[in-house]
Design a protein around this motif. Structure first.
Motif, PDB file in Angstrom:
ATOM      1  N   LEU A   1      -7.484  -8.003  -1.041  1.00 33.00           N
ATOM      2  CA  LEU A   1      -6.571  -7.250  -0.136  1.00 33.00           C
ATOM      3  C   LEU A   1      -4.993  -7.609   0.392  1.00 33.00           C
ATOM      4  O   LEU A   1      -5.746  -8.604   1.373  1.00 33.00           O
TER       5      LEU A   1
ATOM      6  N   ALA B   1     -12.703   7.012  -3.475  1.00 38.65           N
ATOM      7  CA  ALA B   1     -13.205   5.023  -2.598  1.00 38.65           C
ATOM      8  C   ALA B   1     -14.478   5.500  -2.830  1.00 38.65           C
ATOM      9  O   ALA B   1     -15.364   4.583  -2.695  1.00 38.65           O
TER      10      ALA B   1
ATOM     11  N   HIS C   1      -3.025   5.757  11.889  1.00 34.75           N
ATOM     12  CA  HIS C   1      -4.626   5.662  11.360  1.00 34.75           C
ATOM     13  C   HIS C   1      -5.843   5.501  12.282  1.00 34.75           C
ATOM     14  O   HIS C   1      -6.748   6.099  11.693  1.00 34.75           O
TER      15      HIS C   1
ATOM     16  N   ILE D   1     -17.749  12.277   8.793  1.00 31.61           N
ATOM     17  CA  ILE D   1     -19.207  11.075   8.279  1.00 31.61           C
ATOM     18  C   ILE D   1     -19.485  10.229   9.377  1.00 31.61           C
ATOM     19  O   ILE D   1     -20.877   9.110   8.840  1.00 31.61           O
TER      20      ILE D   1
ATOM     21  N   TYR E   1       1.116  -0.851  -0.213  1.00 34.31           N
ATOM     22  CA  TYR E   1      -0.054   0.335  -0.034  1.00 34.31           C
ATOM     23  C   TYR E   1       0.555   1.693   0.379  1.00 34.31           C
ATOM     24  O   TYR E   1       0.576   2.261  -0.799  1.00 34.31           O
TER      25      TYR E   1
ATOM     26  N   TYR F   1     -19.787   5.335   5.972  1.00 31.91           N
ATOM     27  CA  TYR F   1     -19.304   5.292   4.501  1.00 31.91           C
ATOM     28  C   TYR F   1     -20.064   4.194   3.867  1.00 31.91           C
ATOM     29  O   TYR F   1     -20.747   4.397   3.014  1.00 31.91           O
TER      30      TYR F   1
ATOM     31  N   PHE G   1      -7.704  -2.668  -8.722  1.00 35.94           N
ATOM     32  CA  PHE G   1      -8.355  -2.278  -7.309  1.00 35.94           C
ATOM     33  C   PHE G   1     -10.146  -1.995  -7.397  1.00 35.94           C
ATOM     34  O   PHE G   1     -10.931  -2.505  -6.995  1.00 35.94           O
TER      35      PHE G   1
ATOM     36  N   THR H   1     -16.496   3.611  -6.401  1.00 30.10           N
ATOM     37  CA  THR H   1     -17.444   2.079  -5.751  1.00 30.10           C
ATOM     38  C   THR H   1     -18.405   2.060  -6.026  1.00 30.10           C
ATOM     39  O   THR H   1     -19.307   1.244  -6.523  1.00 30.10           O
TER      40      THR H   1
ATOM     41  N   ARG I   1      -2.658  -8.029   3.317  1.00 32.12           N
ATOM     42  CA  ARG I   1      -2.495  -7.364   4.386  1.00 32.12           C
ATOM     43  C   ARG I   1      -0.504  -8.019   5.129  1.00 32.12           C
ATOM     44  O   ARG I   1      -1.191  -9.653   4.742  1.00 32.12           O
TER      45      ARG I   1
ATOM     46  N   ARG J   1      -9.324  -2.332   9.301  1.00 29.96           N
ATOM     47  CA  ARG J   1      -9.130  -1.110   7.208  1.00 29.96           C
ATOM     48  C   ARG J   1     -10.061  -1.493   6.858  1.00 29.96           C
ATOM     49  O   ARG J   1      -9.671  -1.470   5.590  1.00 29.96           O
ATOM     50  N   GLY J   2     -10.698  -1.825   7.530  1.00 25.62           N
ATOM     51  CA  GLY J   2     -12.343  -1.857   6.025  1.00 25.62           C
ATOM     52  C   GLY J   2     -12.769  -1.068   6.048  1.00 25.62           C
ATOM     53  O   GLY J   2     -13.430  -0.553   7.167  1.00 25.62           O
ATOM     54  N   CYS J   3     -13.883  -0.878   5.235  1.00 23.28           N
ATOM     55  CA  CYS J   3     -14.564  -0.149   5.057  1.00 23.28           C
ATOM     56  C   CYS J   3     -16.288  -0.034   6.074  1.00 23.28           C
ATOM     57  O   CYS J   3     -16.189   0.825   6.496  1.00 23.28           O
TER      58      CYS J   3
HETATM   59  C1  HEM Z   1     -20.380   0.296  -2.419  1.00 21.82           C
HETATM   60  C2  HEM Z   1     -19.768   1.114  -2.413  1.00 21.82           C
HETATM   61  C3  HEM Z   1     -18.044   0.522  -1.538  1.00 21.82           C
HETATM   62  C4  HEM Z   1     -17.906  -0.897  -1.481  1.00 21.82           C
HETATM   63  C5  HEM Z   1     -17.851  -1.510  -2.202  1.00 21.82           C
HETATM   64  C6  HEM Z   1     -16.358  -0.039  -0.796  1.00 21.82           C
HETATM   65  C7  HEM Z   1     -15.739  -0.656  -0.507  1.00 21.82           C
HETATM   66  C8  HEM Z   1     -14.465  -0.977   0.328  1.00 21.82           C
HETATM   67  C9  HEM Z   1     -13.225  -1.528   0.920  1.00 21.82           C
HETATM   68  C10 HEM Z   1     -13.396  -3.356   0.004  1.00 21.82           C
HETATM   69  C11 HEM Z   1     -12.574  -1.377   1.333  1.00 21.82           C
HETATM   70  C12 HEM Z   1     -10.871  -1.862   2.450  1.00 21.82           C
HETATM   71  C13 HEM Z   1      -9.901  -1.201   0.943  1.00 21.82           C
HETATM   72  C14 HEM Z   1      -8.942  -1.775   1.849  1.00 21.82           C
HETATM   73  O1  HEM Z   1      -8.513  -2.649   2.073  1.00 21.82           O
HETATM   74  O2  HEM Z   1      -7.707  -1.994   0.956  1.00 21.82           O
HETATM   75  C15 HEM Z   1     -12.657   0.569   1.950  1.00 21.82           C
HETATM   76  C16 HEM Z   1     -12.075   0.953   2.105  1.00 21.82           C
HETATM   77  C17 HEM Z   1     -12.268   2.166   2.975  1.00 21.82           C
HETATM   78  N1  HEM Z   1     -13.495   2.951   2.167  1.00 21.82           N
HETATM   79 FE1  HEM Z   1     -15.459   2.449   0.825  1.00 21.82          FE
HETATM   80  N2  HEM Z   1     -16.271   0.604  -0.403  1.00 21.82           N
HETATM   81  C18 HEM Z   1     -17.895   2.081  -0.274  1.00 21.82           C
HETATM   82  C19 HEM Z   1     -18.355   3.572  -0.292  1.00 21.82           C
HETATM   83  C20 HEM Z   1     -17.124   3.645   0.044  1.00 21.82           C
HETATM   84  C21 HEM Z   1     -17.854   5.061   0.707  1.00 21.82           C
HETATM   85  C22 HEM Z   1     -19.367   5.833   0.443  1.00 21.82           C
HETATM   86  C23 HEM Z   1     -17.218   5.839   1.123  1.00 21.82           C
HETATM   87  C24 HEM Z   1     -16.723   7.117   1.923  1.00 21.82           C
HETATM   88  C25 HEM Z   1     -18.243   8.320   2.415  1.00 21.82           C
HETATM   89  C26 HEM Z   1     -16.107   4.587   1.687  1.00 21.82           C
HETATM   90  C27 HEM Z   1     -14.638   5.552   2.018  1.00 21.82           C
HETATM   91  C28 HEM Z   1     -13.762   3.833   2.683  1.00 21.82           C
HETATM   92  C29 HEM Z   1     -12.615   4.450   3.972  1.00 21.82           C
HETATM   93  C30 HEM Z   1     -12.447   6.372   3.663  1.00 21.82           C
HETATM   94  C31 HEM Z   1     -12.200   3.089   3.382  1.00 21.82           C
HETATM   95  C32 HEM Z   1     -10.474   3.800   3.826  1.00 21.82           C
HETATM   96  C33 HEM Z   1     -10.778   2.902   5.398  1.00 21.82           C
HETATM   97  C34 HEM Z   1      -9.260   2.368   6.237  1.00 21.82           C
HETATM   98  O3  HEM Z   1      -8.034   2.041   5.614  1.00 21.82           O
HETATM   99  O4  HEM Z   1      -9.378   3.041   7.552  1.00 21.82           O
HETATM  100  N3  HEM Z   1     -16.433   3.604   1.095  1.00 21.82           N
HETATM  101  N4  HEM Z   1     -14.170   0.021   1.107  1.00 21.82           N
END
Ligand code: HEM
Length: 567
Positions: free
Chosen positions: A371, A301, A131, A142, A111, A488, A542, A305, A373, A449-451
């Motif tokens: 993803l 993000a 983090h 949010i 990463y 999120y 990604f 998505t 780790r 670390r997930g959403c």
């Molecule tokens: C269908 C919609 C979404 C999907 C499928 C999704 C999926 C994911 C996934 C799989 C991760 C993990 C990524 C990793 O491990 O590298 C992630 C992280 C993240 N997502 Fe989402 N996401 C979505 C919508 C959103 C939205 C709407 C937001 C913000 C408003 C958001 C903000 C974030 C953030 C900030 C992270 C990083 C979290 C961290 O590392 O602490 N995501 N997302």
């Protein structure tokens, strides 16, 4: 050709090269700590294998096929193991022997290769304390309260989307839903991050931002899968190749930032406004400049998505008339008019809608890959050298591990007939089946670390605690809790539910006739995982890129007047 007159050193060099190559091949194949794990021959030797499939956007499919062929634990790179079990994902029988629901584990060092501006963002920061700080900060922006305040802006943008569908319907033109939903996603995230009107739905002036983001995502993904590319400085070549788009993109971002800075901190309901009170404080180390870095990460993000989820759901609805009918009936009987369709208990009570969204996310996860780790750097030293174990396998130091989201979502053991789009599975299955399904369902990843933030495991545990007496209620509880677990997810589900519910309220739609109507489908006979006609095709970068479906919309009766007056 005279072989006898070459310089003697050339021969020595050739021999040395041969010996080194031989040793390298023997080591990686037979002596390497991961040598007992099966995988494709090239993958065992080099990350070039992953790099090749990344280039074509097919890595998620290749991993799925390799897991089918080689078994449930795959050596997909010299130092990489991919799993596809619940135990590996979040632990069930053997917690904490899992990858994502585990305090000892962080994002892999790869990463770090995606840090573009010198300072890591929430996405690519690896240090635990840093983090947590970032996550807390973004959490303010949010929060439930901030998102409620943002909802009117969200609805304005969705109304714009509906007006565009109305215009297309009057001209009997098909709408390309991938492009349209990406534009909507970007418009929403422009407001969410910077309070900035990108107006991608209505003008093409800012469409180049999409290209800039695409190049950035492709590059970041390529570096993560094949780190040698970064070492070789391929990014300089990429800058050169995409120079015009990149310069335009950076200028546009600069413009958004300076426009926002010229306004008061609380002039807009955006990320900047909600987090502004928490930055630059002596209590934490995050400054305003870093906040803008975070906002930039929101474009892919949040914007990219969610729009994949929307396009995928429209694809499946247009090909499954029974599901379409049932969903239309639910939406059209739950509200009295289109403006009633807002977030809240009534929308949440549309359980079939929620099941359709989850089924689209399962079939076509917007983040479909693995993803990566690994344990925190000091984990192997402390704790008396306690080994890191995943699903019963002791993981040697230096190994990256992950669960393939696409593969586990299509694992027959958890989702019977996995390539069938069947939202009913989320509503009709017995409690035990449902429990496994919920545990294997990970489009948002999980853990710290997930959403999603909270693990599904914990969500289920919460549900069980409350519902042990009434197992049938378990499902409802899981869905209710999972729905609003964090901001999120709230944005993702809120946006997808509102777009789909409002569209179905105002319109009927069908696939465009002719060849254009096939956009988004798989092709019969393909052996690379793209042979299923009824599966929405995405290319993994990604996030995902995709095309289609091309749909023709027809307004329902006179309801269109409600949206037309706002034009
Ligand atoms: C269908 C919609 C979404 C999907 C499928 C999704 C999926 C994911 C996934 C799989 C991760 C993990 C990524 C990793 O491990 O590298 C992630 C992280 C993240 N997502 Fe989402 N996401 C979505 C919508 C959103 C939205 C709407 C937001 C913000 C408003 C958001 C903000 C974030 C953030 C900030 C992270 C990083 C979290 C961290 O590392 O602490 N995501 N997302």
């Amino acid at each position: 050709m005279d072989l006898g007159t070459g310089h003697p050193l050339t021969g020595c060099f050739a021999l040395l090269l041969l010996a080194c190559s031989f040793t390298f091949v023997v080591y990686r194949n037979y002596l390497h700590p991961l040598s007992k794990y099966p995988g494709p021959a090239l993958a065992r030797l080099s990350d070039a294998y992953a790099g090749f499939y990344t280039f074509y956007g097919n890595l998620h499919l290749r991993t799925y096929l390799d897991l089918q062929r080689y078994g449930p634990v795959l050596r997909s790179g010299p130092n990489k193991l991919v799993f596809k079990s619940i135990e590996a994902l979040q632990g069930e029988r053997c917690y904490p022997q899992n990858i994502y629901n585990n305090d000892r584990i962080t994002k892999s060092h790869v990463y770090g290769l995606t840090v573009a501006s010198g300072k890591p963002s929430l996405f690519n920061v690896i240090d635990k304390r840093h983090h947590r700080e970032k996550r807390r900060l973004i959490g303010h922006a949010i929060s439930d309260k901030s998102l409620r305040a943002f909802e009117p802006t969200l609805i304005d943008q969705i109304d714009m989307f509906l007006q565009q569908l109305l215009v297309a319907s009057r001209q009997s033109k098909a709408v390309e839903m991938s492009e349209r939903s990406k534009h909507l996603g970007m418009d929403i995230v422009g407001f969410l991050s910077f309070g900035y009107p990108l107006q991608m739905l209505t003008t093409s002036d800012n469409h180049f931002i999409m290209r800039g983001l695409k190049i950035g995502a492709f590059q970041a993904n390529a570096f993560m899968q094949w780190p040698l590319l970064k070492k070789l400085g391929v990014q300089h070549l990429m800058i050169y190749l995409g120079k015009k788009q990149r310069v335009q993109y950076l200028r546009a971002l600069q413009n958004m930032i300076s426009t926002r800075l010229a306004q008061g901190r609380h002039a807009k309901q955006d990320l900047f406004s909600f987090a502004a009170d928490y930055v630059d404080s002596p209590k934490n180390e995050i400054g305003t400049s870093e906040l803008f870095g975070e906002a930039l990460f929101f474009f892919p993000a949040a914007g990219d998505t969610t729009s994949t989820a929307i396009a995928a759901l429209f694809f499946y609805l247009s090909r499954n008339p029974e599901v379409y009918k049932k969903l239309a009936q639910e939406i059209r009987s739950s509200f009295r008019n289109g403006s009633e369709i807002r977030s809240g208990p009534r929308l949440q009570s549309c359980r079939y809608l929620r099941a359709c969204i989850d089924e689209a996310l399962r079939m076509t996860p917007p983040v479909a890959g693995t993803l990566w780790r690994e344990p925190y750097a000091n984990e192997y030293k402390k704790g008396g050298g306690e080994p890191f174990t995943v699903d019963g396998h002791v993981i040697p130091p230096g190994t990256q591990v992950g669960v393939s989201i696409y593969a586990i979502h299509h694992e027959e053991a958890y989702f019977p007939k996995p390539f069938l789009f069947r939202p009913e599975r989320w509503l009709e299955s017995d409690a035990e089946t449902l429990k496994w399904m919920n545990m294997a369902f990970c489009p948002f990843s999980l853990g710290s670390r997930g959403c999603a933030g909270k693990s599904t495991r914990q969500v289920i545990a919460d549900g069980l605690e409350i519902n042990t007496v009434h197992p049938p209620l378990l499902h409802l509880k899981i869905h209710t809790i999972a729905n609003w677990t964090n901001g999120y997810l709230l944005v993702a589900y809120m946006e997808t539910s509102l777009v789909v519910a409002k569209t179905i309220w105002y319109f009927d739609f069908k696939i465009d006739g002719g060849d254009m109507g096939r956009s988004g489908e798989g092709s019969v006979g393909r052996k690379d995982g793209r042979g299923r006609v009824d599966e929405f095709q995405t290319w993994d970068s990604f996030g995902s890129t995709h095309l289609g479906p091309n749909l023709v919309f027809e307004p329902r009766g006179e309801l269109w007047r409600e949206i037309d007056t706002k034009a």
